[in-house]
Design a protein around this motif. Structure first.
Motif, PDB file in Angstrom:
ATOM      1  N   TYR A   6       0.821  -1.203   0.000  1.00  0.00           N
ATOM      2  CA  TYR A   6       0.000   0.000   0.000  1.00  0.00           C
ATOM      3  C   TYR A   6       0.859   1.260   0.000  1.00  0.00           C
ATOM      4  O   TYR A   6       2.014   1.261   0.435  1.00  0.00           O
ATOM      5  CB  TYR A   6      -0.931   0.010   1.209  1.00  0.00           C
ATOM      6  CG  TYR A   6      -0.196  -0.027   2.534  1.00  0.00           C
ATOM      7  CD1 TYR A   6       0.280   1.151   3.131  1.00  0.00           C
ATOM      8  CD2 TYR A   6       0.044  -1.236   3.188  1.00  0.00           C
ATOM      9  CE1 TYR A   6       0.966   1.111   4.330  1.00  0.00           C
ATOM     10  CE2 TYR A   6       0.736  -1.274   4.388  1.00  0.00           C
ATOM     11  CZ  TYR A   6       1.193  -0.106   4.951  1.00  0.00           C
ATOM     12  OH  TYR A   6       1.893  -0.131   6.131  1.00  0.00           O
ATOM     13  N   LEU A   7       0.264   2.333  -0.500  1.00  0.00           N
ATOM     14  CA  LEU A   7       0.903   3.642  -0.532  1.00  0.00           C
ATOM     15  C   LEU A   7      -0.166   4.706  -0.313  1.00  0.00           C
ATOM     16  O   LEU A   7      -1.250   4.621  -0.906  1.00  0.00           O
ATOM     17  CB  LEU A   7       1.607   3.856  -1.875  1.00  0.00           C
ATOM     18  CG  LEU A   7       2.305   5.202  -2.113  1.00  0.00           C
ATOM     19  CD1 LEU A   7       3.417   5.439  -1.086  1.00  0.00           C
ATOM     20  CD2 LEU A   7       2.867   5.261  -3.526  1.00  0.00           C
ATOM     21  N   TYR A  38       3.546   3.871   3.733  1.00  0.00           N
ATOM     22  CA  TYR A  38       3.973   2.861   2.762  1.00  0.00           C
ATOM     23  C   TYR A  38       4.374   1.577   3.476  1.00  0.00           C
ATOM     24  O   TYR A  38       5.023   1.606   4.529  1.00  0.00           O
ATOM     25  CB  TYR A  38       5.159   3.360   1.939  1.00  0.00           C
ATOM     26  CG  TYR A  38       5.762   2.278   1.072  1.00  0.00           C
ATOM     27  CD1 TYR A  38       5.108   1.855  -0.086  1.00  0.00           C
ATOM     28  CD2 TYR A  38       6.956   1.658   1.431  1.00  0.00           C
ATOM     29  CE1 TYR A  38       5.642   0.838  -0.875  1.00  0.00           C
ATOM     30  CE2 TYR A  38       7.498   0.650   0.655  1.00  0.00           C
ATOM     31  CZ  TYR A  38       6.840   0.244  -0.502  1.00  0.00           C
ATOM     32  OH  TYR A  38       7.355  -0.781  -1.265  1.00  0.00           O
ATOM     33  N   GLY A  39       3.977   0.447   2.896  1.00  0.00           N
ATOM     34  CA  GLY A  39       4.343  -0.836   3.477  1.00  0.00           C
ATOM     35  C   GLY A  39       3.508  -1.945   2.874  1.00  0.00           C
ATOM     36  O   GLY A  39       2.951  -1.813   1.777  1.00  0.00           O
ATOM     37  N   SER A  40       3.416  -3.039   3.586  1.00  0.00           N
ATOM     38  CA  SER A  40       2.605  -4.165   3.118  1.00  0.00           C
ATOM     39  C   SER A  40       1.924  -4.820   4.306  1.00  0.00           C
ATOM     40  O   SER A  40       2.376  -4.710   5.447  1.00  0.00           O
ATOM     41  CB  SER A  40       3.471  -5.193   2.382  1.00  0.00           C
ATOM     42  OG  SER A  40       4.447  -5.744   3.248  1.00  0.00           O
ATOM     43  N   LEU A  41       0.814  -5.471   4.032  1.00  0.00           N
ATOM     44  CA  LEU A  41       0.089  -6.179   5.083  1.00  0.00           C
ATOM     45  C   LEU A  41      -0.515  -7.454   4.510  1.00  0.00           C
ATOM     46  O   LEU A  41      -0.823  -7.527   3.323  1.00  0.00           O
ATOM     47  CB  LEU A  41      -0.978  -5.295   5.715  1.00  0.00           C
ATOM     48  CG  LEU A  41      -2.015  -4.600   4.818  1.00  0.00           C
ATOM     49  CD1 LEU A  41      -3.231  -5.494   4.608  1.00  0.00           C
ATOM     50  CD2 LEU A  41      -2.445  -3.285   5.433  1.00  0.00           C
ATOM     51  N   GLU A  42      -0.644  -8.446   5.350  1.00  0.00           N
ATOM     52  CA  GLU A  42      -1.254  -9.709   4.951  1.00  0.00           C
ATOM     53  C   GLU A  42      -2.733  -9.687   5.296  1.00  0.00           C
ATOM     54  O   GLU A  42      -3.124  -9.206   6.362  1.00  0.00           O
ATOM     55  CB  GLU A  42      -0.554 -10.887   5.639  1.00  0.00           C
ATOM     56  CG  GLU A  42       0.879 -11.086   5.184  1.00  0.00           C
ATOM     57  CD  GLU A  42       1.511 -12.336   5.780  1.00  0.00           C
ATOM     58  OE1 GLU A  42       1.003 -12.800   6.840  1.00  0.00           O
ATOM     59  OE2 GLU A  42       2.479 -12.843   5.210  1.00  0.00           O
ATOM     60  N   VAL A  43      -3.534 -10.213   4.377  1.00  0.00           N
ATOM     61  CA  VAL A  43      -4.986 -10.200   4.543  1.00  0.00           C
ATOM     62  C   VAL A  43      -5.487 -11.632   4.625  1.00  0.00           C
ATOM     63  O   VAL A  43      -5.233 -12.444   3.726  1.00  0.00           O
ATOM     64  CB  VAL A  43      -5.673  -9.465   3.372  1.00  0.00           C
ATOM     65  CG1 VAL A  43      -7.174  -9.398   3.597  1.00  0.00           C
ATOM     66  CG2 VAL A  43      -5.090  -8.066   3.203  1.00  0.00           C
ATOM     67  N   ASN A  44      -6.175 -11.957   5.688  1.00  0.00           N
ATOM     68  CA  ASN A  44      -6.705 -13.308   5.869  1.00  0.00           C
ATOM     69  C   ASN A  44      -7.836 -13.604   4.891  1.00  0.00           C
ATOM     70  O   ASN A  44      -8.463 -12.695   4.350  1.00  0.00           O
ATOM     71  CB  ASN A  44      -7.222 -13.489   7.303  1.00  0.00           C
ATOM     72  CG  ASN A  44      -6.117 -13.414   8.322  1.00  0.00           C
ATOM     73  OD1 ASN A  44      -5.046 -13.985   8.151  1.00  0.00           O
ATOM     74  ND2 ASN A  44      -6.357 -12.679   9.401  1.00  0.00           N
TER      75      ASN A  44
END
Length: 201
Positions: A6-7, A38-44
């Motif tokens: 995401y950004l 800014y970064g990333s995430l895990e989505v269940n």
């Protein structure tokens, strides 16, 4: 488990980057941006992107949580996001401008790139709900959209309770409601889905 990179749109706007350009994320990775921007995430599985962001402690914009406003809008730069029933975006905005609503959107592909906080885009402004109590809002001082609704970080159980007791004086429940029947029907299905995921039946 799908991963969402995401950004924040505000960064894109400040840097005068192209919101739909994949290289924008490479430039963002080279900058010393905060995890919020800014970064990333895990989505269940079955989890909405907004919920996943909140689970990580991020304060992403939202209002209705039911696909009926543009507060949580994001632009998909790469990958696919599937939305539950939404009532606010045009076919052109979905198919050509790649707008998605994170409150009802789940990743369909393993890797997704989005620019969130896209509510600031000019063509979405007329569907953003500006809340009276938000001192940092750049929008009008009154709530304006197809309906008026104020929700503040409300859990599924408290939201369900608020549906049946909408006149409660609690400051974190619904404070103003004016919605058509079809919207409440959709809200109930979303609440029921969430309760089932929490182990309720």
């Amino acid at each position: 488990m799908p991963t969402v990179e995401y950004l924040n749109y505000e960064v894109v706007d400040d840097q005068d980057w192209d919101v739909s350009d994949d290289s924008t994320f490479e430039e963002a990775a080279d900058m010393d941006l905060s995890d919020e921007d800014y970064g990333s995430l895990e989505v269940n599985q079955g989890e909405y992107i907004l919920e996943a962001a909140e689970a990580q402690g991020y304060d992403w914009p939202f209002s209705c949580r039911a696909g009926a406003c543009a507060n949580c809008a994001a632009i998909v730069v790469d990958g696919e996001i599937n939305m539950d029933m939404q009532q606010i975006l045009s076919d052109e905005e979905i198919d050509e401008k790649n707008v998605r609503l994170t409150c009802i959107g789940s990743p369909e592909t393993d890797d997704v790139k989005i620019v969130y906080n896209a509510k600031h885009l000019d063509y979405l402004q007329n569907r953003v709900i500006w809340r009276r109590h938000d001192p940092h809002s750049t929008g009008p001082s009154h709530s304006f959209s197809y309906f008026s609704l104020t929700v503040s970080n409300i859990s599924a159980r408290r939201f369900c309770d608020a549906l049946w007791r909408p006149r409660t004086s609690h400051s974190r429940t619904l404070t103003r409601i004016s919605m058509p029947v079809w919207h409440w029907t959709h809200v109930w299905f979303r609440v029921r889905r969430r309760l089932i995921s929490l182990g309720w039946s």
